[in-house]
Design a protein around this motif. Structure first.
Motif, PDB file in Angstrom:
ATOM      1  N   SER A  76      31.868  38.803  36.289  1.00 41.49           N
ATOM      2  CA  SER A  76      32.567  38.722  37.573  1.00 41.49           C
ATOM      3  C   SER A  76      33.825  37.859  37.569  1.00 41.49           C
ATOM      4  CB  SER A  76      31.601  38.227  38.658  1.00 41.49           C
ATOM      5  OG  SER A  76      30.666  39.218  38.977  1.00 41.49           O
ATOM      6  N   PRO A  77      33.818  36.655  36.968  1.00 39.96           N
ATOM      7  CA  PRO A  77      35.057  35.863  36.992  1.00 39.96           C
ATOM      8  C   PRO A  77      36.233  36.566  36.323  1.00 39.96           C
ATOM      9  CG  PRO A  77      33.185  34.492  36.381  1.00 39.96           C
ATOM     10  CD  PRO A  77      32.699  35.905  36.366  1.00 39.96           C
ATOM     11  N   LEU A  78      35.989  37.191  35.173  1.00 41.77           N
ATOM     12  CA  LEU A  78      37.074  37.894  34.486  1.00 41.77           C
ATOM     13  C   LEU A  78      37.535  39.111  35.275  1.00 41.77           C
ATOM     14  CD1 LEU A  78      35.829  37.722  30.780  1.00 41.77           C
ATOM     15  CD2 LEU A  78      37.625  36.359  31.853  1.00 41.77           C
ATOM     16  N   LEU A  79      36.597  39.822  35.869  1.00 38.30           N
ATOM     17  CA  LEU A  79      36.975  41.001  36.650  1.00 38.30           C
ATOM     18  C   LEU A  79      37.735  40.601  37.908  1.00 38.30           C
ATOM     19  CD1 LEU A  79      33.717  43.148  36.323  1.00 38.30           C
ATOM     20  CD2 LEU A  79      35.794  43.219  34.926  1.00 38.30           C
ATOM     21  N   GLY A  80      37.319  39.490  38.526  1.00 37.64           N
ATOM     22  CA  GLY A  80      38.059  39.013  39.692  1.00 37.64           C
ATOM     23  C   GLY A  80      39.467  38.591  39.327  1.00 37.64           C
ATOM     24  N   ARG A  81      39.606  37.915  38.198  1.00 35.14           N
ATOM     25  CA  ARG A  81      40.945  37.521  37.734  1.00 35.14           C
ATOM     26  C   ARG A  81      41.803  38.747  37.456  1.00 35.14           C
ATOM     27  NH1 ARG A  81      43.250  33.290  34.761  1.00 35.14           N
ATOM     28  NH2 ARG A  81      45.485  33.734  34.604  1.00 35.14           N
ATOM     29  N   ALA A  82      41.184  39.800  36.957  1.00 37.12           N
ATOM     30  CA  ALA A  82      41.942  41.016  36.657  1.00 37.12           C
ATOM     31  C   ALA A  82      42.599  41.576  37.909  1.00 37.12           C
ATOM     32  CB  ALA A  82      41.019  42.058  36.020  1.00 37.12           C
ATOM     33  N   TYR A  83      41.922  41.449  39.067  1.00 37.06           N
ATOM     34  CA  TYR A  83      42.501  41.981  40.306  1.00 37.06           C
ATOM     35  C   TYR A  83      43.661  41.135  40.822  1.00 37.06           C
ATOM     36  CZ  TYR A  83      39.266  45.812  40.971  1.00 37.06           C
ATOM     37  OH  TYR A  83      38.585  46.998  40.828  1.00 37.06           O
ATOM     38  N   ASP A  84      43.821  39.928  40.299  1.00 39.25           N
ATOM     39  CA  ASP A  84      45.003  39.135  40.629  1.00 39.25           C
ATOM     40  C   ASP A  84      46.178  39.469  39.708  1.00 39.25           C
ATOM     41  OD1 ASP A  84      43.788  37.793  42.692  1.00 39.25           O
ATOM     42  OD2 ASP A  84      43.120  36.122  41.446  1.00 39.25           O
ATOM     43  N   GLU A  85      45.896  40.163  38.605  1.00 35.53           N
ATOM     44  CA  GLU A  85      46.920  40.401  37.592  1.00 35.53           C
ATOM     45  C   GLU A  85      47.342  41.871  37.487  1.00 35.53           C
ATOM     46  OE1 GLU A  85      48.337  37.946  36.076  1.00 35.53           O
ATOM     47  OE2 GLU A  85      46.967  36.366  36.774  1.00 35.53           O
ATOM     48  N   TRP A  86      46.426  42.802  37.734  1.00 36.35           N
ATOM     49  CA  TRP A  86      46.722  44.222  37.534  1.00 36.35           C
ATOM     50  C   TRP A  86      46.515  45.018  38.818  1.00 36.35           C
ATOM     51  CZ3 TRP A  86      43.848  41.945  33.316  1.00 36.35           C
ATOM     52  CH2 TRP A  86      44.625  41.757  32.176  1.00 36.35           C
ATOM     53  N   ALA A  87      46.971  46.241  38.805  1.00 33.07           N
ATOM     54  CA  ALA A  87      46.950  47.083  39.995  1.00 33.07           C
ATOM     55  C   ALA A  87      45.525  47.485  40.360  1.00 33.07           C
ATOM     56  CB  ALA A  87      47.800  48.337  39.763  1.00 33.07           C
ATOM     57  N   THR A 124      40.371  36.059  41.869  1.00 24.88           N
ATOM     58  CA  THR A 124      39.712  35.210  40.891  1.00 24.88           C
ATOM     59  C   THR A 124      38.590  34.404  41.531  1.00 24.88           C
ATOM     60  OG1 THR A 124      41.783  35.009  39.662  1.00 24.88           O
ATOM     61  CG2 THR A 124      40.078  33.385  39.192  1.00 24.88           C
ATOM     62  N   ILE A 125      38.854  33.832  42.696  1.00 29.40           N
ATOM     63  CA  ILE A 125      37.840  33.016  43.370  1.00 29.40           C
ATOM     64  C   ILE A 125      36.665  33.874  43.793  1.00 29.40           C
ATOM     65  CG2 ILE A 125      37.393  31.543  45.366  1.00 29.40           C
ATOM     66  CD1 ILE A 125      40.373  30.752  45.241  1.00 29.40           C
ATOM     67  N   PHE A 126      36.944  35.057  44.325  1.00 30.56           N
ATOM     68  CA  PHE A 126      35.862  35.946  44.730  1.00 30.56           C
ATOM     69  C   PHE A 126      35.034  36.368  43.511  1.00 30.56           C
ATOM     70  CE2 PHE A 126      33.800  39.858  46.009  1.00 30.56           C
ATOM     71  CZ  PHE A 126      33.378  39.565  47.297  1.00 30.56           C
ATOM     72  N   GLY A 127      35.714  36.593  42.394  1.00 31.66           N
ATOM     73  CA  GLY A 127      34.991  36.939  41.173  1.00 31.66           C
ATOM     74  C   GLY A 127      34.047  35.834  40.741  1.00 31.66           C
ATOM     75  N   LEU A 128      34.478  34.581  40.876  1.00 33.79           N
ATOM     76  CA  LEU A 128      33.609  33.460  40.538  1.00 33.79           C
ATOM     77  C   LEU A 128      32.417  33.382  41.491  1.00 33.79           C
ATOM     78  CD1 LEU A 128      36.366  30.794  39.796  1.00 33.79           C
ATOM     79  CD2 LEU A 128      34.806  31.809  38.117  1.00 33.79           C
ATOM     80  N   LEU A 129      32.664  33.586  42.767  1.00 35.21           N
ATOM     81  CA  LEU A 129      31.571  33.577  43.735  1.00 35.21           C
ATOM     82  C   LEU A 129      30.616  34.747  43.512  1.00 35.21           C
ATOM     83  CD1 LEU A 129      33.589  32.582  46.922  1.00 35.21           C
ATOM     84  CD2 LEU A 129      31.692  31.276  45.946  1.00 35.21           C
ATOM     85  N   ALA A 130      31.164  35.865  43.022  1.00 31.79           N
ATOM     86  CA  ALA A 130      30.334  37.048  42.795  1.00 31.79           C
ATOM     87  C   ALA A 130      29.335  36.857  41.668  1.00 31.79           C
ATOM     88  CB  ALA A 130      31.219  38.257  42.498  1.00 31.79           C
ATOM     89  N   VAL A 131      29.489  35.800  40.878  1.00 28.75           N
ATOM     90  CA  VAL A 131      28.499  35.494  39.836  1.00 28.75           C
ATOM     91  C   VAL A 131      27.137  35.195  40.472  1.00 28.75           C
ATOM     92  CG1 VAL A 131      27.871  33.808  38.070  1.00 28.75           C
ATOM     93  CG2 VAL A 131      30.224  34.635  38.211  1.00 28.75           C
ATOM     94  N   ALA A 132      27.163  34.622  41.665  1.00 27.00           N
ATOM     95  CA  ALA A 132      25.943  34.106  42.271  1.00 27.00           C
ATOM     96  C   ALA A 132      24.958  35.205  42.655  1.00 27.00           C
ATOM     97  CB  ALA A 132      26.305  33.269  43.502  1.00 27.00           C
ATOM     98  N   TYR A 133      25.438  36.241  43.313  1.00 29.00           N
ATOM     99  CA  TYR A 133      24.546  37.274  43.843  1.00 29.00           C
ATOM    100  C   TYR A 133      23.641  37.890  42.774  1.00 29.00           C
ATOM    101  CZ  TYR A 133      23.116  41.664  46.064  1.00 29.00           C
ATOM    102  OH  TYR A 133      22.390  42.726  46.543  1.00 29.00           O
TER     103      TYR A 133
END
Length: 451
Positions: free
Chosen positions: A66-77, A382-391
Protein backbone atom coordinates in the motif's frame (compact mmCIF):
# COMPACT_ATOMS: atom_id res chain seq x y z
CA UNK A 1 -23.52 24.66 1.56
CA UNK A 2 -22.13 23.41 -1.75
CA UNK A 3 -23.29 25.16 -4.88
CA UNK A 4 -26.28 23.49 -6.64
CA UNK A 5 -24.14 22.76 -9.67
CA UNK A 6 -21.64 20.91 -7.52
CA UNK A 7 -24.35 18.77 -5.91
CA UNK A 8 -25.65 17.84 -9.37
CA UNK A 9 -22.11 17.02 -10.54
CA UNK A 10 -21.58 14.82 -7.51
CA UNK A 11 -24.68 12.81 -8.30
CA UNK A 12 -24.40 12.30 -12.04
CA UNK A 13 -20.85 13.03 -13.21
CA UNK A 14 -19.16 10.54 -15.53
CA UNK A 15 -16.11 10.08 -13.27
CA UNK A 16 -18.37 8.93 -10.43
CA UNK A 17 -20.15 6.50 -12.75
CA UNK A 18 -16.78 5.16 -13.87
CA UNK A 19 -15.54 4.86 -10.27
CA UNK A 20 -18.73 3.05 -9.30
CA UNK A 21 -18.35 0.44 -12.05
CA UNK A 22 -14.59 0.00 -11.58
CA UNK A 23 -15.18 -0.70 -7.89
CA UNK A 24 -18.00 -3.11 -8.70
CA UNK A 25 -15.81 -5.09 -11.09
CA UNK A 26 -12.73 -5.13 -8.86
CA UNK A 27 -14.50 -6.10 -5.65
CA UNK A 28 -17.38 -8.15 -7.06
CA UNK A 29 -15.29 -11.12 -8.17
CA UNK A 30 -12.81 -11.08 -5.29
CA UNK A 31 -15.44 -10.91 -2.57
CA UNK A 32 -17.06 -14.11 -3.73
CA UNK A 33 -14.13 -15.77 -1.97
CA UNK A 34 -16.32 -17.17 0.88
CA UNK A 35 -18.12 -19.30 -1.72
CA UNK A 36 -14.96 -20.05 -3.69
CA UNK A 37 -13.07 -21.09 -0.55
CA UNK A 38 -15.68 -23.77 0.16
CA UNK A 39 -15.18 -25.09 -3.38
CA UNK A 40 -11.38 -24.98 -2.98
CA UNK A 41 -11.61 -26.98 0.26
CA UNK A 42 -13.79 -29.64 -1.36
CA UNK A 43 -11.66 -30.07 -4.50
CA UNK A 44 -8.24 -29.92 -2.84
CA UNK A 45 -9.23 -31.74 0.39
CA UNK A 46 -8.01 -29.07 2.84
CA UNK A 47 -9.27 -27.70 6.18
CA UNK A 48 -10.81 -24.28 6.79
CA UNK A 49 -7.58 -22.65 7.99
CA UNK A 50 -5.73 -23.57 4.79
CA UNK A 51 -8.75 -22.72 2.65
CA UNK A 52 -8.71 -19.11 3.85
CA UNK A 53 -4.95 -18.75 3.40
CA UNK A 54 -5.23 -17.28 -0.15
CA UNK A 55 -7.30 -14.46 1.34
CA UNK A 56 -5.10 -13.80 4.33
CA UNK A 57 -2.02 -13.74 2.09
CA UNK A 58 -3.92 -11.37 -0.19
CA UNK A 59 -4.51 -9.06 2.78
CA UNK A 60 -0.92 -9.20 4.00
CA UNK A 61 0.47 -8.34 0.56
CA UNK A 62 -1.94 -5.40 0.19
CA UNK A 63 -0.64 -4.13 3.53
CA UNK A 64 2.98 -4.36 2.42
CA UNK A 65 2.35 -2.82 -0.99
CA UNK A 66 0.00 0.00 0.00
CA UNK A 67 2.64 2.67 0.78
CA UNK A 68 4.38 2.18 -2.57
CA UNK A 69 1.10 2.08 -4.46
CA UNK A 70 -0.10 5.23 -2.71
CA UNK A 71 3.14 6.99 -3.59
CA UNK A 72 2.69 5.92 -7.19
CA UNK A 73 -0.58 7.88 -7.37
CA UNK A 74 1.32 11.03 -6.38
CA UNK A 75 3.82 10.47 -9.20
CA UNK A 76 1.99 8.88 -12.16
CA UNK A 77 -1.31 9.28 -13.96
CA UNK A 78 -4.43 7.76 -12.40
CA UNK A 79 -5.51 6.36 -15.75
CA UNK A 80 -2.30 4.36 -16.27
CA UNK A 81 -2.29 2.87 -12.78
CA UNK A 82 -5.98 2.02 -12.76
CA UNK A 83 -5.63 0.33 -16.13
CA UNK A 84 -2.78 -1.72 -14.68
CA UNK A 85 -5.06 -2.70 -11.79
CA UNK A 86 -7.62 -4.21 -14.15
CA UNK A 87 -4.93 -6.12 -16.07
CA UNK A 88 -3.45 -7.50 -12.83
CA UNK A 89 -6.86 -8.68 -11.67
CA UNK A 90 -7.42 -10.42 -14.99
CA UNK A 91 -4.01 -12.13 -14.69
CA UNK A 92 -4.93 -13.32 -11.21
CA UNK A 93 -8.16 -14.89 -12.39
CA UNK A 94 -6.26 -16.65 -15.16
CA UNK A 95 -3.93 -18.15 -12.57
CA UNK A 96 -6.88 -19.30 -10.46
CA UNK A 97 -8.45 -20.93 -13.54
CA UNK A 98 -5.24 -22.84 -14.28
CA UNK A 99 -4.38 -23.72 -10.64
CA UNK A 100 -3.66 -27.43 -10.07
CA UNK A 101 -3.55 -27.01 -6.27
CA UNK A 102 -4.08 -24.49 -3.47
CA UNK A 103 -0.48 -23.21 -3.73
CA UNK A 104 -1.15 -21.59 -7.12
CA UNK A 105 -4.41 -20.12 -5.83
CA UNK A 106 -2.46 -18.57 -2.95
CA UNK A 107 0.03 -17.14 -5.45
CA UNK A 108 -2.75 -15.67 -7.59
CA UNK A 109 -4.39 -13.90 -4.64
CA UNK A 110 -1.15 -12.82 -2.97
CA UNK A 111 0.51 -11.41 -6.09
CA UNK A 112 -1.88 -10.43 -8.86
CA UNK A 113 -5.13 -9.92 -6.97
CA UNK A 114 -3.55 -8.09 -4.04
CA UNK A 115 -1.74 -5.55 -6.20
CA UNK A 116 -4.65 -5.19 -8.62
CA UNK A 117 -7.32 -4.57 -6.01
CA UNK A 118 -5.20 -2.21 -3.91
CA UNK A 119 -4.30 -0.17 -6.99
CA UNK A 120 -8.02 0.13 -7.73
CA UNK A 121 -8.95 0.98 -4.14
CA UNK A 122 -6.29 3.65 -3.62
CA UNK A 123 -6.89 5.06 -7.09
CA UNK A 124 -10.63 5.42 -6.56
CA UNK A 125 -10.21 6.84 -3.05
CA UNK A 126 -7.59 9.46 -3.90
CA UNK A 127 -9.10 10.48 -7.24
CA UNK A 128 -12.59 11.00 -5.80
CA UNK A 129 -11.33 12.73 -2.64
CA UNK A 130 -9.30 15.18 -4.75
CA UNK A 131 -11.87 15.76 -7.46
CA UNK A 132 -14.79 16.30 -5.10
CA UNK A 133 -13.03 18.15 -2.29
CA UNK A 134 -15.60 19.57 0.11
CA UNK A 135 -18.31 17.03 -0.75
CA UNK A 136 -16.10 13.96 -0.57
CA UNK A 137 -18.29 12.14 1.96
CA UNK A 138 -21.20 11.88 -0.48
CA UNK A 139 -18.94 11.38 -3.50
CA UNK A 140 -16.97 8.59 -1.82
CA UNK A 141 -20.21 7.03 -0.63
CA UNK A 142 -21.47 6.86 -4.20
CA UNK A 143 -18.16 5.54 -5.54
CA UNK A 144 -17.86 2.95 -2.76
CA UNK A 145 -21.40 1.77 -3.42
CA UNK A 146 -19.96 0.09 -6.52
CA UNK A 147 -18.20 -2.68 -4.55
CA UNK A 148 -21.39 -3.40 -2.60
CA UNK A 149 -23.49 -3.70 -5.75
CA UNK A 150 -20.73 -5.70 -7.41
CA UNK A 151 -20.62 -8.23 -4.58
CA UNK A 152 -24.42 -8.47 -4.43
CA UNK A 153 -24.51 -9.30 -8.16
CA UNK A 154 -21.40 -11.50 -8.23
CA UNK A 155 -22.32 -13.72 -5.28
CA UNK A 156 -25.38 -15.40 -6.86
CA UNK A 157 -23.62 -15.55 -10.23
CA UNK A 158 -20.61 -17.25 -8.69
CA UNK A 159 -22.79 -19.63 -6.66
CA UNK A 160 -24.68 -20.68 -9.78
CA UNK A 161 -21.53 -21.08 -11.86
CA UNK A 162 -19.81 -23.08 -9.12
CA UNK A 163 -22.83 -25.37 -8.76
CA UNK A 164 -23.33 -25.93 -12.49
CA UNK A 165 -19.95 -25.47 -14.20
CA UNK A 166 -17.39 -25.33 -11.41
CA UNK A 167 -15.25 -22.61 -9.85
CA UNK A 168 -12.88 -22.51 -12.82
CA UNK A 169 -15.70 -21.27 -15.05
CA UNK A 170 -16.48 -18.58 -12.47
CA UNK A 171 -12.82 -17.53 -12.64
CA UNK A 172 -13.07 -17.09 -16.42
CA UNK A 173 -16.16 -14.92 -16.03
CA UNK A 174 -14.36 -12.63 -13.58
CA UNK A 175 -11.33 -12.51 -15.89
CA UNK A 176 -13.54 -11.17 -18.69
CA UNK A 177 -15.18 -8.58 -16.44
CA UNK A 178 -11.75 -7.31 -15.31
CA UNK A 179 -10.68 -6.68 -18.88
CA UNK A 180 -13.98 -4.91 -19.56
CA UNK A 181 -13.21 -2.63 -16.60
CA UNK A 182 -10.49 -0.86 -18.58
CA UNK A 183 -13.17 1.07 -20.50
CA UNK A 184 -14.67 2.33 -17.24
CA UNK A 185 -11.24 3.34 -15.97
CA UNK A 186 -11.02 5.74 -18.90
CA UNK A 187 -14.50 7.03 -18.12
CA UNK A 188 -13.56 7.52 -14.47
CA UNK A 189 -10.46 9.55 -15.30
CA UNK A 190 -12.21 11.89 -17.74
CA UNK A 191 -13.79 15.26 -17.13
CA UNK A 192 -12.79 18.45 -15.30
CA UNK A 193 -12.00 18.82 -11.62
CA UNK A 194 -14.91 19.63 -9.31
CA UNK A 195 -14.42 22.51 -6.87
CA UNK A 196 -16.82 24.33 -4.56
CA UNK A 197 -17.22 27.99 -3.55
CA UNK A 198 -15.18 28.74 -0.45
CA UNK A 199 -16.63 30.69 2.46
CA UNK A 200 -14.75 33.71 3.78
CA UNK A 201 -12.33 32.31 6.32
CA UNK A 202 -10.07 33.79 8.96
CA UNK A 203 -6.80 32.98 10.66
CA UNK A 204 -7.28 32.24 14.35
CA UNK A 205 -3.72 33.15 15.29
CA UNK A 206 -3.36 36.40 13.38
CA UNK A 207 -6.97 37.54 13.72
CA UNK A 208 -6.80 38.86 10.16
CA UNK A 209 -8.76 37.80 7.11
CA UNK A 210 -6.91 35.00 5.42
CA UNK A 211 -8.87 34.35 2.24
CA UNK A 212 -11.55 36.05 0.19
CA UNK A 213 -14.54 34.20 -1.17
CA UNK A 214 -13.57 32.19 -4.25
CA UNK A 215 -12.83 28.71 -5.50
CA UNK A 216 -10.44 26.48 -3.62
CA UNK A 217 -9.83 22.92 -2.47
CA UNK A 218 -11.33 22.44 0.97
CA UNK A 219 -9.09 19.48 1.78
CA UNK A 220 -6.24 20.53 4.02
CA UNK A 221 -3.02 20.97 2.01
CA UNK A 222 -0.94 17.91 2.68
CA UNK A 223 0.39 16.65 5.96
CA UNK A 224 0.67 20.15 7.45
CA UNK A 225 -2.91 19.83 8.65
CA UNK A 226 -2.04 16.73 10.63
CA UNK A 227 -0.03 18.90 13.00
CA UNK A 228 -2.73 21.64 13.10
CA UNK A 229 -0.22 24.28 12.09
CA UNK A 230 -0.85 27.64 10.46
CA UNK A 231 -0.08 27.28 6.78
CA UNK A 232 2.82 29.35 5.42
CA UNK A 233 2.26 31.38 2.25
CA UNK A 234 2.32 29.19 -0.81
CA UNK A 235 1.82 25.95 1.13
CA UNK A 236 -1.19 25.11 -1.04
CA UNK A 237 0.82 25.17 -4.25
CA UNK A 238 0.58 21.69 -5.74
CA UNK A 239 3.85 22.26 -7.63
CA UNK A 240 6.05 21.96 -4.57
CA UNK A 241 9.29 20.04 -4.84
CA UNK A 242 9.41 16.30 -4.33
CA UNK A 243 11.56 16.83 -1.24
CA UNK A 244 8.96 19.14 0.27
CA UNK A 245 6.26 16.55 -0.34
CA UNK A 246 8.36 13.86 1.32
CA UNK A 247 8.76 16.19 4.28
CA UNK A 248 4.99 16.53 4.51
CA UNK A 249 4.61 12.76 4.57
CA UNK A 250 7.21 12.40 7.33
CA UNK A 251 5.49 15.06 9.38
CA UNK A 252 2.14 13.31 8.99
CA UNK A 253 3.46 9.90 10.01
CA UNK A 254 5.05 11.36 13.16
CA UNK A 255 1.84 12.88 14.47
CA UNK A 256 -0.30 11.24 17.14
CA UNK A 257 -3.34 11.61 14.88
CA UNK A 258 -1.77 9.38 12.25
CA UNK A 259 -1.00 6.68 14.82
CA UNK A 260 -4.51 6.79 16.29
CA UNK A 261 -6.24 6.70 12.89
CA UNK A 262 -3.93 3.87 11.82
CA UNK A 263 -5.05 1.84 14.84
CA UNK A 264 -8.66 2.66 14.02
CA UNK A 265 -8.20 1.44 10.46
CA UNK A 266 -6.82 -1.88 11.77
CA UNK A 267 -10.00 -2.21 13.81
CA UNK A 268 -12.19 -1.55 10.76
CA UNK A 269 -10.43 -4.32 8.87
CA UNK A 270 -11.13 -6.70 11.74
CA UNK A 271 -14.89 -6.16 11.98
CA UNK A 272 -15.31 -5.89 8.20
CA UNK A 273 -13.18 -8.67 6.69
CA UNK A 274 -13.49 -11.02 9.66
CA UNK A 275 -17.28 -11.04 9.49
CA UNK A 276 -17.60 -11.15 5.68
CA UNK A 277 -15.25 -14.10 5.27
CA UNK A 278 -16.65 -16.08 8.21
CA UNK A 279 -20.39 -15.48 7.95
CA UNK A 280 -21.32 -18.11 5.34
CA UNK A 281 -19.27 -20.92 6.98
CA UNK A 282 -20.71 -19.91 10.38
CA UNK A 283 -24.30 -19.94 9.13
CA UNK A 284 -23.85 -23.36 7.52
CA UNK A 285 -22.08 -24.66 10.63
CA UNK A 286 -24.96 -23.40 12.80
CA UNK A 287 -27.53 -25.20 10.62
CA UNK A 288 -29.10 -22.33 8.67
CA UNK A 289 -28.38 -23.78 5.24
CA UNK A 290 -26.11 -22.54 2.46
CA UNK A 291 -28.89 -20.93 0.40
CA UNK A 292 -30.08 -18.77 3.29
CA UNK A 293 -26.48 -17.84 4.08
CA UNK A 294 -25.79 -16.78 0.49
CA UNK A 295 -28.99 -14.72 0.35
CA UNK A 296 -28.14 -13.09 3.67
CA UNK A 297 -24.64 -12.14 2.51
CA UNK A 298 -26.10 -10.71 -0.70
CA UNK A 299 -28.47 -8.57 1.36
CA UNK A 300 -25.52 -7.50 3.48
CA UNK A 301 -23.80 -6.24 0.33
CA UNK A 302 -26.85 -4.19 -0.64
CA UNK A 303 -27.06 -2.82 2.91
CA UNK A 304 -23.40 -1.91 2.57
CA UNK A 305 -24.33 0.27 -0.41
CA UNK A 306 -27.04 2.03 1.60
CA UNK A 307 -24.59 2.65 4.40
CA UNK A 308 -21.97 4.03 2.01
CA UNK A 309 -24.23 6.57 0.34
CA UNK A 310 -26.39 7.59 3.30
CA UNK A 311 -23.55 7.53 5.82
CA UNK A 312 -21.20 9.48 3.54
CA UNK A 313 -23.85 12.11 2.80
CA UNK A 314 -24.86 12.48 6.45
CA UNK A 315 -21.22 12.86 7.48
CA UNK A 316 -20.92 15.83 5.11
CA UNK A 317 -23.88 17.41 6.83
CA UNK A 318 -23.56 16.43 10.49
CA UNK A 319 -19.87 15.62 10.85
CA UNK A 320 -17.63 12.57 10.56
CA UNK A 321 -17.57 11.83 14.28
CA UNK A 322 -21.30 11.78 14.99
CA UNK A 323 -22.12 9.58 12.01
CA UNK A 324 -19.07 7.36 12.50
CA UNK A 325 -19.87 6.65 16.14
CA UNK A 326 -23.47 5.80 15.32
CA UNK A 327 -22.30 3.43 12.58
CA UNK A 328 -19.94 1.65 15.00
CA UNK A 329 -22.83 0.98 17.41
CA UNK A 330 -24.86 -0.53 14.56
CA UNK A 331 -21.90 -2.74 13.61
CA UNK A 332 -21.52 -4.10 17.14
CA UNK A 333 -25.23 -4.89 17.46
CA UNK A 334 -25.32 -6.43 13.98
CA UNK A 335 -22.34 -8.74 14.51
CA UNK A 336 -23.71 -9.97 17.83
CA UNK A 337 -27.13 -10.68 16.34
CA UNK A 338 -25.78 -12.41 13.22
CA UNK A 339 -23.47 -14.80 15.07
CA UNK A 340 -25.60 -15.50 18.17
CA UNK A 341 -28.96 -16.00 16.44
CA UNK A 342 -30.43 -19.47 17.16
CA UNK A 343 -31.34 -21.64 14.20
CA UNK A 344 -35.03 -21.18 15.04
CA UNK A 345 -34.79 -17.40 14.46
CA UNK A 346 -33.44 -16.86 10.93
CA UNK A 347 -34.86 -13.33 10.84
CA UNK A 348 -32.51 -12.35 13.66
CA UNK A 349 -29.62 -13.67 11.59
CA UNK A 350 -30.78 -11.67 8.56
CA UNK A 351 -31.34 -8.49 10.56
CA UNK A 352 -27.94 -8.81 12.18
CA UNK A 353 -25.93 -9.23 8.98
CA UNK A 354 -27.92 -6.47 7.27
CA UNK A 355 -27.20 -4.17 10.22
CA UNK A 356 -23.53 -5.05 9.94
CA UNK A 357 -23.65 -4.08 6.26
CA UNK A 358 -25.28 -0.71 6.91
CA UNK A 359 -22.91 0.15 9.75
CA UNK A 360 -19.78 -1.01 7.98
CA UNK A 361 -20.70 0.77 4.74
CA UNK A 362 -21.17 4.03 6.61
CA UNK A 363 -17.91 3.42 8.49
CA UNK A 364 -15.91 2.99 5.28
CA UNK A 365 -17.33 6.19 3.77
CA UNK A 366 -16.68 8.15 6.97
CA UNK A 367 -13.17 6.71 7.29
CA UNK A 368 -12.04 7.72 3.80
CA UNK A 369 -13.67 11.15 4.03
CA UNK A 370 -12.05 11.72 7.43
CA UNK A 371 -8.65 10.75 6.06
CA UNK A 372 -9.17 13.23 3.23
CA UNK A 373 -10.21 15.99 5.65
CA UNK A 374 -7.15 15.51 7.85
CA UNK A 375 -4.43 14.59 5.35
CA UNK A 376 -5.74 15.70 1.94
CA UNK A 377 -3.53 17.55 -0.51
CA UNK A 378 -0.66 16.92 -2.95
CA UNK A 379 0.81 14.13 -0.78
CA UNK A 380 -2.52 12.48 0.02
CA UNK A 381 -1.87 9.47 -2.23
CA UNK A 382 1.26 8.53 -0.28
CA UNK A 383 -0.33 9.18 3.11
CA UNK A 384 -3.48 7.27 2.19
CA UNK A 385 -1.32 4.39 0.99
CA UNK A 386 0.41 4.28 4.37
CA UNK A 387 -2.92 4.32 6.18
CA UNK A 388 -4.20 1.60 3.85
CA UNK A 389 -1.63 -0.78 5.37
CA UNK A 390 -3.79 -0.98 8.48
CA UNK A 391 -7.04 -2.41 7.10
CA UNK A 392 -5.63 -5.67 5.65
CA UNK A 393 -3.63 -6.29 8.82
CA UNK A 394 -6.79 -6.20 10.91
CA UNK A 395 -8.70 -8.19 8.32
CA UNK A 396 -6.12 -10.96 8.04
CA UNK A 397 -5.85 -11.36 11.80
CA UNK A 398 -9.63 -11.54 12.23
CA UNK A 399 -10.06 -14.04 9.38
CA UNK A 400 -7.47 -16.32 10.96
CA UNK A 401 -9.09 -15.93 14.39
CA UNK A 402 -12.36 -17.18 12.94
CA UNK A 403 -10.84 -20.04 10.93
CA UNK A 404 -8.56 -21.32 13.71
CA UNK A 405 -11.27 -21.08 16.37
CA UNK A 406 -13.76 -23.11 14.34
CA UNK A 407 -11.10 -25.71 13.47
CA UNK A 408 -9.93 -26.03 17.10
CA UNK A 409 -13.00 -25.45 19.28
CA UNK A 410 -15.88 -25.61 16.80
CA UNK A 411 -17.21 -22.06 17.24
CA UNK A 412 -16.79 -18.53 15.87
CA UNK A 413 -17.36 -16.88 19.26
CA UNK A 414 -13.78 -15.57 19.57
CA UNK A 415 -14.35 -13.71 16.29
CA UNK A 416 -17.51 -12.09 17.69
CA UNK A 417 -15.54 -10.79 20.66
CA UNK A 418 -12.80 -9.47 18.37
CA UNK A 419 -15.31 -7.73 16.05
CA UNK A 420 -17.20 -5.99 18.86
CA UNK A 421 -13.94 -4.89 20.49
CA UNK A 422 -12.73 -3.59 17.12
CA UNK A 423 -15.88 -1.46 16.72
CA UNK A 424 -15.10 0.09 20.11
CA UNK A 425 -11.48 0.76 19.12
CA UNK A 426 -12.56 2.52 15.91
CA UNK A 427 -15.04 4.66 17.87
CA UNK A 428 -12.30 5.78 20.25
CA UNK A 429 -9.87 6.49 17.38
CA UNK A 430 -12.42 8.59 15.48
CA UNK A 431 -13.33 10.51 18.64
CA UNK A 432 -9.69 11.30 19.43
CA UNK A 433 -8.29 11.96 15.94
CA UNK A 434 -11.18 12.60 13.55
CA UNK A 435 -11.78 15.97 11.83
CA UNK A 436 -12.21 18.74 14.39
CA UNK A 437 -15.12 20.47 12.69
CA UNK A 438 -18.56 19.60 11.39
CA UNK A 439 -17.79 18.46 7.88
CA UNK A 440 -15.07 19.46 5.48
CA UNK A 441 -17.05 22.38 4.13
CA UNK A 442 -16.93 24.30 7.41
CA UNK A 443 -13.17 24.18 7.80
CA UNK A 444 -11.31 27.31 8.86
CA UNK A 445 -8.12 26.70 6.93
CA UNK A 446 -6.03 28.85 9.23
CA UNK A 447 -7.04 27.03 12.43
CA UNK A 448 -4.27 25.99 14.79
CA UNK A 449 -4.94 23.37 17.45
CA UNK A 450 -2.13 21.65 19.29
CA UNK A 451 -1.56 17.90 18.99
Amino acid sequence: MAAPGVRRATRVSLPLIGAFVVGAIAYGGLYTFPALSVAFAEEFGINRTLAVTPWTMFLFVTAIASPLLGRAYDEWADRDLLTASMVLLAAGWLCVYLAPDIAIVILAYAAFHALGLQLAFIGISTAVARRYAGVSGLALGIAYAGPGIGVAVALPVAAELIATSGWRTASLAFLASSLAGVAFVWLMTSGPRIVIPARRTRSIESGQAAHATGLHETSAPGAVSAGFEVLPPGAEDSRRSAESRRGDVRRAVRTRRFAVLFAGAIAIGAFDEGVIQSFVPHAVHAGFGVNLAAVALGLQSLAYVVGQVVGGGLSDRFGRRAVGLGAAVIVAIGVTSAFLAPVTLPLVLLAGIIGHGVGTGATIAVRSAAFGDVFGGPSFGTIFGLLAVAYPIGGALAVYVGAISVDRIGTYMPLVVVAVAAALVWSIALSLAGPRRRGARRRDVGASIGT
